[in-house]
Design a protein around this motif. Sequence first.
Motif, PDB file in Angstrom:
ATOM      1  N   PHE A 234       0.843  -1.192   0.000  1.00 56.41           N
ATOM      2  CA  PHE A 234       0.000   0.000   0.000  1.00 56.41           C
ATOM      3  C   PHE A 234       0.883   1.249   0.000  1.00 56.41           C
ATOM      4  O   PHE A 234       1.712   1.441   0.900  1.00 56.41           O
ATOM      5  CB  PHE A 234      -0.906  -0.006   1.227  1.00 56.41           C
ATOM      6  N   PRO A 235       0.732   2.122  -1.014  1.00 55.88           N
ATOM      7  CA  PRO A 235       1.595   3.308  -1.135  1.00 55.88           C
ATOM      8  C   PRO A 235       1.229   4.399  -0.135  1.00 55.88           C
ATOM      9  O   PRO A 235       0.701   5.460  -0.491  1.00 55.88           O
ATOM     10  CB  PRO A 235       1.343   3.763  -2.572  1.00 55.88           C
ATOM     11  N   ALA A 236       1.532   4.140   1.150  1.00 51.13           N
ATOM     12  CA  ALA A 236       1.203   5.104   2.205  1.00 51.13           C
ATOM     13  C   ALA A 236       2.361   6.066   2.430  1.00 51.13           C
ATOM     14  O   ALA A 236       3.460   5.881   1.930  1.00 51.13           O
ATOM     15  CB  ALA A 236       0.875   4.353   3.494  1.00 51.13           C
ATOM     16  N   GLU A 237       2.088   7.102   3.204  1.00 50.91           N
ATOM     17  CA  GLU A 237       3.118   8.062   3.601  1.00 50.91           C
ATOM     18  C   GLU A 237       3.299   7.998   5.121  1.00 50.91           C
ATOM     19  O   GLU A 237       2.327   7.811   5.849  1.00 50.91           O
ATOM     20  CB  GLU A 237       2.696   9.487   3.202  1.00 50.91           C
ATOM     21  N   PRO A 238       4.494   8.045   5.655  1.00 57.56           N
ATOM     22  CA  PRO A 238       5.759   8.365   4.957  1.00 57.56           C
ATOM     23  C   PRO A 238       6.433   7.129   4.331  1.00 57.56           C
ATOM     24  O   PRO A 238       7.416   7.277   3.614  1.00 57.56           O
ATOM     25  CB  PRO A 238       6.629   8.914   6.086  1.00 57.56           C
ATOM     26  N   LYS A 239       5.900   5.917   4.602  1.00 56.47           N
ATOM     27  CA  LYS A 239       6.510   4.720   3.995  1.00 56.47           C
ATOM     28  C   LYS A 239       5.400   3.750   3.596  1.00 56.47           C
ATOM     29  O   LYS A 239       4.328   3.706   4.224  1.00 56.47           O
ATOM     30  CB  LYS A 239       7.477   4.050   4.969  1.00 56.47           C
ATOM     31  N   PRO A 240       5.611   2.956   2.565  1.00 56.58           N
ATOM     32  CA  PRO A 240       4.595   1.996   2.126  1.00 56.58           C
ATOM     33  C   PRO A 240       4.336   0.925   3.186  1.00 56.58           C
ATOM     34  O   PRO A 240       5.200   0.644   4.031  1.00 56.58           O
ATOM     35  CB  PRO A 240       5.218   1.381   0.863  1.00 56.58           C
ATOM     36  N   VAL A 241       3.152   0.335   3.098  1.00 55.19           N
ATOM     37  CA  VAL A 241       2.782  -0.753   4.021  1.00 55.19           C
ATOM     38  C   VAL A 241       2.926  -2.080   3.274  1.00 55.19           C
ATOM     39  O   VAL A 241       2.280  -2.294   2.251  1.00 55.19           O
ATOM     40  CB  VAL A 241       1.332  -0.580   4.524  1.00 55.19           C
ATOM     41  N   PHE A 242       3.795  -2.955   3.801  1.00 52.37           N
ATOM     42  CA  PHE A 242       3.986  -4.283   3.230  1.00 52.37           C
ATOM     43  C   PHE A 242       3.340  -5.304   4.156  1.00 52.37           C
ATOM     44  O   PHE A 242       3.660  -5.367   5.348  1.00 52.37           O
ATOM     45  CB  PHE A 242       5.480  -4.615   3.090  1.00 52.37           C
ATOM     46  N   CYS A 243       2.429  -6.133   3.606  1.00 54.59           N
ATOM     47  CA  CYS A 243       1.792  -7.161   4.425  1.00 54.59           C
ATOM     48  C   CYS A 243       1.128  -8.208   3.531  1.00 54.59           C
ATOM     49  O   CYS A 243       1.049  -8.041   2.307  1.00 54.59           O
ATOM     50  CB  CYS A 243       0.759  -6.548   5.377  1.00 54.59           C
ATOM     51  N   GLU A 244       0.667  -9.289   4.143  1.00 56.13           N
ATOM     52  CA  GLU A 244      -0.084 -10.334   3.448  1.00 56.13           C
ATOM     53  C   GLU A 244      -1.466 -10.430   4.071  1.00 56.13           C
ATOM     54  O   GLU A 244      -1.596 -10.482   5.291  1.00 56.13           O
ATOM     55  CB  GLU A 244       0.633 -11.687   3.573  1.00 56.13           C
ATOM     56  N   PHE A 245      -2.463 -10.482   3.205  1.00 55.27           N
ATOM     57  CA  PHE A 245      -3.845 -10.562   3.693  1.00 55.27           C
ATOM     58  C   PHE A 245      -4.482 -11.848   3.164  1.00 55.27           C
ATOM     59  O   PHE A 245      -4.431 -12.129   1.959  1.00 55.27           O
ATOM     60  CB  PHE A 245      -4.653  -9.346   3.225  1.00 55.27           C
ATOM     61  N   ASP A 246      -5.064 -12.638   4.068  1.00 57.80           N
ATOM     62  CA  ASP A 246      -5.740 -13.879   3.709  1.00 57.80           C
ATOM     63  C   ASP A 246      -7.241 -13.643   3.799  1.00 57.80           C
ATOM     64  O   ASP A 246      -7.785 -13.420   4.891  1.00 57.80           O
ATOM     65  CB  ASP A 246      -5.324 -14.996   4.664  1.00 57.80           C
ATOM     66  N   TRP A 247      -7.928 -13.686   2.644  1.00 56.80           N
ATOM     67  CA  TRP A 247      -9.342 -13.317   2.643  1.00 56.80           C
ATOM     68  C   TRP A 247     -10.242 -14.358   3.316  1.00 56.80           C
ATOM     69  O   TRP A 247     -11.420 -14.084   3.573  1.00 56.80           O
ATOM     70  CB  TRP A 247      -9.833 -13.007   1.242  1.00 56.80           C
TER      71      TRP A 247
END
Length: 348
Positions: A234-247
Amino acid sequence: MRKGAKRKAASHEQEEKQVKASSSSQENLNNNRKPAPKPKRAKTFKPQPEPEYFEDKRNLEDLWKAAFPVGTEWDQLDSVYQFNWNFSNLEDAFEEGGKLYGKKVYLFGCTEPQLVPYKGENEVICIPVIVAVESPFPPSDKIGINSVQREAEEIVPMKQMKMDWVPYIPLEKRDSQVDRLKSQIFILSCTQRRVALKQMKIDRLKKYEYCLPYFYQPLKEDELEQSTEVQIIFPAEPKPVFCEFDWELDELDEFTDKLIEADELDKDQKDAFKDFVKEKVREAKKANRQAREARRKALEEMSEETKAAFQNMRFYKFYPVHTPDTPDVSNVKAPFINRYYGKAHEIL
């Protein structure tokens, strides 16, 4: 003439004859005498250098070097060849009685950075590995480009990355015409010149480092088709969010709140993040459906001969053999090849 004078003359003539005879005898003696030979000089013998012996080059000695190490960073390539790695196990596999003798085989290289002992210390070494695919036809003509830094995976033709399967010519046959040889060994080669890298755009350059040899097994459902996880960047500020989502396992509101509590996501971006995740989940489900449909269609159109080839296809993973002047990698051998090929049937 007086008698005394006659005697003196006769005596004088006799003396002259004796002198001449003596002189002639001495002259003959001198002529017959050979000059004394000159003393011979003693021969001096120079020490001869020890003869040098060069080992004959083995027929497949450079096979492991010929296979391009796919996905290795360009600035790490030189470190791969800093050791005289020994792949005699790979060479032996093609000899009579070996696992790959008389079979059609496709080879590609890769590297595995590992902490291994060397000269009494543990060092991170870029270990070359060769994967051999026993198959009657090329396992794939595509390359996968993927990394955690990239938003989307790409599957592109090999030739787009200047890669292709080419026949490997053993040393003893390199004087022959290539088109007359029926090669049984093919290597994944790359014609990209390193000298041209400086003019290459960064994105294009990085693609080479994220390359993975691609393989699709239509007889087995891909793990990605069964997966319910999506990679989120996710291109968030101030840094992107890296994660894994299991639906199936994660509840989106709860998942998002945990990220906010961990200061990974700003509270003001909660709704935007949830919308982003929902879109990624829709894309993943659609991709899974398309993959299942494509596999079903491929199986319907596939000949029995091709099916048999996929069923009998085998993967072998070769690590270098330990020698006194190379690191010992015996404790870091692993069957995993990459996310497309999965695990090797056998490690050597």
